[in-house]
Design an enzyme around this catalytic site. Structure first.
Site, PDB file in Angstrom:
ATOM      1  N   ARG A 243       0.818  -1.226   0.000  1.00 37.14           N
ATOM      2  CA  ARG A 243       0.000   0.000   0.000  1.00 37.14           C
ATOM      3  C   ARG A 243       0.851   1.276   0.000  1.00 37.14           C
ATOM      4  NH1 ARG A 243      -2.281  -3.540  -1.226  1.00 37.14           N
ATOM      5  NH2 ARG A 243      -4.068  -4.585  -0.287  1.00 37.14           N
TER       6      ARG A 243
ATOM      7  N   SER B 128     -10.385   0.215   4.028  1.00 41.24           N
ATOM      8  CA  SER B 128      -9.556  -0.091   5.210  1.00 41.24           C
ATOM      9  C   SER B 128      -8.996   1.202   5.782  1.00 41.24           C
ATOM     10  CB  SER B 128      -8.400  -1.012   4.833  1.00 41.24           C
ATOM     11  OG  SER B 128      -8.910  -2.263   4.449  1.00 41.24           O
TER      12      SER B 128
ATOM     13  N   GLU C  74      -4.229   4.051   6.509  1.00 42.76           N
ATOM     14  CA  GLU C  74      -4.223   3.760   5.064  1.00 42.76           C
ATOM     15  C   GLU C  74      -5.033   4.853   4.358  1.00 42.76           C
ATOM     16  OE1 GLU C  74      -4.675  -0.306   3.751  1.00 42.76           O
ATOM     17  OE2 GLU C  74      -5.914   0.318   2.068  1.00 42.76           O
TER      18      GLU C  74
HETATM   19  C1  LIG Z   1     -15.835  -0.245   0.208  1.00 42.48           C
HETATM   20  C2  LIG Z   1     -14.376  -0.040  -0.080  1.00 42.48           C
HETATM   21  C3  LIG Z   1     -13.565  -1.154  -0.276  1.00 42.48           C
HETATM   22  C4  LIG Z   1     -12.206  -0.983  -0.537  1.00 42.48           C
HETATM   23  N1  LIG Z   1     -11.426  -2.087  -0.731  1.00 42.48           N
HETATM   24  C5  LIG Z   1     -10.115  -1.932  -1.039  1.00 42.48           C
HETATM   25  C6  LIG Z   1      -9.289  -3.072  -1.271  1.00 42.48           C
HETATM   26  O1  LIG Z   1      -9.710  -4.208  -1.205  1.00 42.48           O
HETATM   27  N2  LIG Z   1      -7.993  -2.857  -1.588  1.00 42.48           N
HETATM   28  C7  LIG Z   1      -7.455  -1.610  -1.679  1.00 42.48           C
HETATM   29  O2  LIG Z   1      -6.267  -1.473  -1.989  1.00 42.48           O
HETATM   30  N3  LIG Z   1      -8.216  -0.515  -1.448  1.00 42.48           N
HETATM   31  C8  LIG Z   1      -9.514  -0.646  -1.134  1.00 42.48           C
HETATM   32  N4  LIG Z   1     -10.283   0.459  -0.895  1.00 42.48           N
HETATM   33  C9  LIG Z   1      -9.678   1.797  -0.914  1.00 42.48           C
HETATM   34  C10 LIG Z   1      -9.698   2.507  -2.269  1.00 42.48           C
HETATM   35  O3  LIG Z   1     -10.746   2.055  -3.081  1.00 42.48           O
HETATM   36  C11 LIG Z   1      -8.371   2.346  -2.986  1.00 42.48           C
HETATM   37  O4  LIG Z   1      -7.333   2.861  -2.190  1.00 42.48           O
HETATM   38  C12 LIG Z   1      -8.348   3.074  -4.334  1.00 42.48           C
HETATM   39  O5  LIG Z   1      -7.133   2.769  -4.985  1.00 42.48           O
HETATM   40  C13 LIG Z   1      -8.451   4.576  -4.172  1.00 42.48           C
HETATM   41  O6  LIG Z   1      -8.711   5.128  -5.457  1.00 42.48           O
HETATM   42  P1  LIG Z   1      -9.432   6.539  -5.561  1.00 42.48           P
HETATM   43  O7  LIG Z   1      -9.577   6.873  -6.983  1.00 42.48           O
HETATM   44  O8  LIG Z   1     -10.664   6.548  -4.751  1.00 42.48           O
HETATM   45  O9  LIG Z   1      -8.312   7.454  -4.868  1.00 42.48           O
HETATM   46  P2  LIG Z   1      -8.541   8.701  -3.929  1.00 42.48           P
HETATM   47  O10 LIG Z   1      -9.091   8.268  -2.619  1.00 42.48           O
HETATM   48  O11 LIG Z   1      -9.244   9.772  -4.655  1.00 42.48           O
HETATM   49  O12 LIG Z   1      -7.026   9.138  -3.709  1.00 42.48           O
HETATM   50  C14 LIG Z   1      -6.174   8.296  -2.982  1.00 42.48           C
HETATM   51  C15 LIG Z   1      -4.742   8.807  -3.152  1.00 42.48           C
HETATM   52  O13 LIG Z   1      -4.368   8.636  -4.501  1.00 42.48           O
HETATM   53  C16 LIG Z   1      -3.955   9.878  -5.049  1.00 42.48           C
HETATM   54  N5  LIG Z   1      -4.380   9.899  -6.453  1.00 42.48           N
HETATM   55  C17 LIG Z   1      -5.627   9.698  -6.960  1.00 42.48           C
HETATM   56  N6  LIG Z   1      -5.590   9.819  -8.294  1.00 42.48           N
HETATM   57  C18 LIG Z   1      -4.295  10.082  -8.630  1.00 42.48           C
HETATM   58  C19 LIG Z   1      -3.615  10.327  -9.848  1.00 42.48           C
HETATM   59  N7  LIG Z   1      -4.254  10.325 -11.040  1.00 42.48           N
HETATM   60  N8  LIG Z   1      -2.283  10.579  -9.819  1.00 42.48           N
HETATM   61  C20 LIG Z   1      -1.620  10.620  -8.619  1.00 42.48           C
HETATM   62  N9  LIG Z   1      -2.210  10.389  -7.440  1.00 42.48           N
HETATM   63  C21 LIG Z   1      -3.536  10.134  -7.444  1.00 42.48           C
HETATM   64  C22 LIG Z   1      -4.651  10.951  -4.212  1.00 42.48           C
HETATM   65  O14 LIG Z   1      -3.957  12.168  -4.248  1.00 42.48           O
HETATM   66  C23 LIG Z   1      -4.608  10.297  -2.833  1.00 42.48           C
HETATM   67  O15 LIG Z   1      -3.354  10.504  -2.236  1.00 42.48           O
HETATM   68  C24 LIG Z   1     -11.651   0.318  -0.615  1.00 42.48           C
HETATM   69  C25 LIG Z   1     -12.485   1.430  -0.431  1.00 42.48           C
HETATM   70  C26 LIG Z   1     -13.824   1.255  -0.159  1.00 42.48           C
HETATM   71  C27 LIG Z   1     -14.677   2.477   0.023  1.00 42.48           C
END
Ligand SMILES: Cc1cc2nc3c(=O)[nH]c(=O)nc-3n(C[C@H](O)[C@H](O)[C@H](O)COP(=O)(O)OP(=O)(O)OC[C@H]3O[C@@H](n4cnc5c(N)ncnc54)[C@H](O)[C@@H]3O)c2cc1C
Length: 304
Positions: free
Chosen positions: A171, A220, A295
């Site tokens: 992560r 998480s 996280e």
């Molecule tokens: C119900 C649920 C279940 C989940 N299960 C998992 C799981 O099983 N495994 C897991 O790993 N995660 C899980 N997550 C967490 C989440 O979905 C992941 O971390 C996902 O990768 C976040 O993507 P996002 O687009 O929402 O990022 P955001 O939350 O919008 O951003 C997260 C980070 O990424 C950066 N970021 C976003 N886009 C870019 C870009 N284009 N360039 C550079 N940086 C960027 C942001 O600045 C921030 O620091 C879960 C979340 C939920 C709500």
């Protein structure tokens, strides 16, 4: 001169004082001082190269891993639009824009008979978010299939980076914080689309059963702790042992279903959620002697 007056003219859309809560999974948080949705990569590069250095720039995906504080985010928040959400396959290669939903990438790969990206069916974020934190689940993670990314730095300079340059661990990526990922290439292995779809369905069913995916949550809350310190236990197990399951602060609660997930029960502020997280860290440290690291990314200002 206001912030908007200091920003370059762009082909995409810039708006001032935009509430961010509706854009986040946790549905909390104050406004972005400005929100920019670039038209395409050239528009984004122009914006980055022409925006004064002292203006903070924050990139968001669908904020499924982000807690926006109640005081909002200073400077410009960027959300990538539809031109960044394309997914293409060629042989065993999948090319995805950073705004593509992980689930869409999994589906397109499966349709083309490319195995290895099934785990993305279980993650509700975008590829940009996955690249930032090496998203993964059920024993597979982004770095297992990623071969290359395209990113822009704060000056708008385009760079193509190999997997090694991204310095991935659990992560985490060592990539500089200012990078905005715009595209990624993945390499899978050949398999029968029906078998791939079946594995994706199994992941979706498992997630449905074990996670509060219909709630306002951020996934998480904490990374799994050091395995020696925690005696092989995951984050949810040490939270459970510390009495954290169902624990509430204001409108924020540790989920009864999966106690490493925080939930906004409808009335939570970002402060409630952050205080709940910090309370869990203290309870786990005191009763289990285990350090928990967030996280969920926390951004923005505390409300005054
Ligand atoms: C119900 C649920 C279940 C989940 N299960 C998992 C799981 O099983 N495994 C897991 O790993 N995660 C899980 N997550 C967490 C989440 O979905 C992941 O971390 C996902 O990768 C976040 O993507 P996002 O687009 O929402 O990022 P955001 O939350 O919008 O951003 C997260 C980070 O990424 C950066 N970021 C976003 N886009 C870019 C870009 N284009 N360039 C550079 N940086 C960027 C942001 O600045 C921030 O620091 C879960 C979340 C939920 C709500």
């Amino acid at each position: 001169m206001g912030l908007i007056d200091r920003l370059p003219s762009v082909r995409g859309k810039i708006s001032a004082n935009v509430p961010l809560a509706p854009y986040t999974w946790l549905r909390v948080g104050g406004p972005a001082e400005a929100l920019f949705m670039p038209k395409d990569e050239a528009d984004l590069a122009h914006f980055l190269s022409s925006t004064p250095d002292d203006i903070p720039v924050t990139i968001l995906g669908v904020a499924s891993n982000t807690l926006v504080r109640d005081g909002g985010v200073k400077g410009v928040v960027i959300r990538l639009g539809p031109s960044f959400a394309k997914v293409e396959t060629n042989g065993l290669i999948v090319t995805a824009g950073a705004a593509a939903l992980d689930n869409k990438v999994a589906k397109e790969a499966a349709k083309a008979g490319i195995a290895g990206l099934e785990f993305y069916a279980g993650i509700p974020g975008t590829i940009g978010g996955a690249l930032r934190m090496n998203a993964g689940c059920y024993g597979a993670e982004t770095k297992d299939v990623l071969t290359e990314v395209v990113a822009l730095d704060r000056t708008g300079r385009r760079q193509v980076m190999s997997l090694e340059e991204l310095g991935y661990s659990y992560r985490h990526s060592n990539a500089p914080d200012d990078l905005i990922f715009v595209q990624a290439k993945f390499k899978g292995r050949a398999d029968n689309p029906e078998d791939i779809h079946a594995r994706m369905a199994a992941i979706t069913a498992k997630r449905e059963e074990s996670q509060p995916i219909r709630e306002k949550t951020g996934g998480s809350t904490f990374k799994n702790p050091d395995q020696i310190q925690s005696k092989g236990r995951g984050a949810w197990q040490v939270i459970d042992a510390a009495g954290g399951r169902g624990y509430k602060v204001g409108g924020a609660q540790m989920s009864e279903k999966h106690c490493n997930f925080m939930i906004n029960t409808d009335e939570a502020t970002a402060a409630d959620l952050e205080t709940l997280g910090e309370t869990m860290r203290n309870m786990v440290k005191e009763s289990q002697g285990v350090d928990l690291d967030w996280e969920v990314k926390r951004i923005g200002e505390v409300a005054t």
